[in-house]
Enzyme design. Structure first.
Site, mmCIF file in Angstrom:
data_model
loop_
_atom_site.group_PDB
_atom_site.id
_atom_site.type_symbol
_atom_site.label_atom_id
_atom_site.label_comp_id
_atom_site.label_asym_id
_atom_site.label_seq_id
_atom_site.Cartn_x
_atom_site.Cartn_y
_atom_site.Cartn_z
ATOM 1 C CE LYS A 127 -1.821 -2.277 3.344
ATOM 2 N NZ LYS A 127 -2.520 -3.372 3.944
ATOM 3 C CD GLU A 151 -9.483 -5.443 -6.961
ATOM 4 O OE1 GLU A 151 -9.809 -4.978 -8.048
ATOM 5 O OE2 GLU A 151 -10.006 -5.068 -5.884
ATOM 6 C CB VAL A 154 -8.619 -1.827 -1.105
ATOM 7 C CG1 VAL A 154 -9.895 -1.567 -0.296
ATOM 8 C CG2 VAL A 154 -7.742 -0.580 -1.108
ATOM 9 N N GLY A 208 -1.239 -14.281 10.121
ATOM 10 C CA GLY A 208 -0.681 -13.493 9.012
ATOM 11 C C GLY A 208 -1.582 -12.373 8.522
ATOM 12 C CD GLU A 211 -0.326 -4.137 7.073
ATOM 13 O OE1 GLU A 211 0.657 -3.771 6.422
ATOM 14 O OE2 GLU A 211 -1.219 -4.862 6.592
ATOM 15 C CG ASP A 222 -4.242 -1.708 6.955
ATOM 16 O OD1 ASP A 222 -3.326 -1.843 6.123
ATOM 17 O OD2 ASP A 222 -5.353 -2.267 6.851
ATOM 18 C CE LYS A 226 -6.254 -2.482 3.727
ATOM 19 N NZ LYS A 226 -6.476 -3.405 4.839
ATOM 20 N N GLY A 319 -5.167 -12.003 4.336
ATOM 21 C CA GLY A 319 -4.782 -13.408 4.201
ATOM 22 C C GLY A 319 -3.822 -13.581 3.031
HETATM 23 N N1 HSE Z 1 -3.269 -5.843 7.977
HETATM 24 C C1 HSE Z 1 -4.256 -5.759 6.968
HETATM 25 C C2 HSE Z 1 -5.608 -6.094 7.563
HETATM 26 C C3 HSE Z 1 -3.912 -6.705 5.868
HETATM 27 O O1 HSE Z 1 -5.649 -6.611 8.689
HETATM 28 O O2 HSE Z 1 -6.627 -5.807 6.950
HETATM 29 C C4 HSE Z 1 -4.704 -6.502 4.615
HETATM 30 O O3 HSE Z 1 -4.455 -5.254 4.050
#
Ligand code: HSE
Length: 339
Positions: A127, A151, A154, A208, A211, A222, A226, A319
């Protein structure tokens, strides 16, 4: 279609997994198999071979933590300079999935400009470069006649950007409002089920979703990133963090969350934007609001249009495999348009 992959963490490896899963059917449906010619990582080394790298061996080496696979190739380069391979004539597409730096966009921002200016298409999950200079990158791609697709940035593999920019031709999207961070939605869902903040965050990290620095998720940055990306994609406006009002979920207590439940409400971290600006803030939504029932790592976005009412999209928001799929889907679009 020769690919240079930058970043092989959860998303980069998810992308390679989708390539492996789809290579057979892709051969049958599209008559080609994308080829990885290079992988750049921060901690596992860099490997480049214009003749192509073996996908299965590559995936195993990455899972084992080092790009030390044995190759009988005369063209293999181990740990070459990244700026040099970005310009290599064998590279058609650069896939950027390295860890995000939303303050500087670097080093990815420089990599992407180099790639575009040397005639490569770029697909990104990172991002940072779009937050810092999305409109500049879009203009650069347009001027060199190459694709810049994002894509994955977001809502992972859920086509939020494609829906707003290509899915409603003839209508104008005038605003968006949604749940755009999977980690905080996962934490809020776990807390409303009686779990603790710390346990839920640790689980989101283990799976996972979070961030590299999870305060970016928890404090709303985050989701704000977006908002900036969607605003650039939909309205052509480059916002900065300073122009947004941002608050996260760090101040929400378990008792506030339980209290909301008794009032038939659900706390959600809502991200919203219009041509005039945007914000990110926690809201206790009544349970009959469609966004109140989007739980776990699911994300959702509602687009307001001028002639078609509201359109809502719900799906995976984070993911490795889901984000890897988004990169893969952009790759197929580029193949269809340019190859
Ligand atoms: N860390 C972000 C979230 C990952 O939890 O949405 C996806 O952008």
């Amino acid at each position: 279609m020769n690919i240079l992959l930058i970043g092989a963490g959860s998303v980069g490896q998810g992308f390679l997994k989708v390539l492996a899963l789809r290579s057979q059917s892709l051969q049958e449906s599209h008559g080609f198999v994308p080829r990885i010619v290079g992988v750049v990582t921060r901690s596992k080394g860099t490997l480049f071979d214009e003749a192509g790298l073996p996908l299965d061996a590559l995936r195993t080496a990455l899972q084992n933590g080092h790009l030390d696979l044995t190759l009988n190739s005369s063209t293999v380069q181990r740990n070459p300079a990244i700026q040099t391979i970005l310009q290599h004539s064998a590279v058609d597409i650069v896939v950027e999935a390295s860890p995000t730096n939303v303050q500087t966009g670097q080093p990815a921002l420089d990599y992407i400009y180099t790639a575009l200016n040397h005639g490569k298409h770029v697909v990104l999950a990172n991002k940072g470069p779009l937050v810092v200079d999305g409109i500049g990158l879009m203009r650069c791609a347009e001027s060199v006649g190459k694709a810049l697709d994002y894509e994955a940035t977001v809502m992972a593999g859920t086509p939020a950007i494609r829906l707003a920019t290509k899915g409603l031709p003839g209508a104008q999207v005038t605003g968006f409002r949604g749940i755009l961070n999977g980690t905080t939605n996962f934490i809020l869902t776990k807390m409303s089920e009686g779990g603790s903040f710390d346990e839920a965050l640790a689980e989101a990290q283990r799976l996972g979703y979070a961030e590299t620095d999870p305060s970016g998720d928890v404090d709303g940055w985050d989701a704000a990133a977006k908002v900036i990306i969607l605003s650039a994609a939909i309205f052509g406006v480059q916002l900065t963090f300073e122009q947004l009002s941002v608050s996260g979920i760090g101040e929400l207590t378990s008792s506030q969350i339980q209290q909301a439940k008794m009032e038939r409400k659900r706390w959600k971290l809502i991200a919203e934007g219009t041509r005039e600006g945007g914000r990110v803030h926690p809201v206790a939504l009544p349970v009959d609001d469609p966004l109140a029932n989007v739980n776990g790592t699911l994300n959702a976005v509602t687009y307001t249009t001028d002639i078609n009412g509201d359109v809502t999209l719900v799906g995976a928001g984070a993911g490795g495999q889901e984000t890897g799929f988004a990169l893969f889907s952009n790759l197929l679009e580029i193949y269809e348009q340019f190859f």
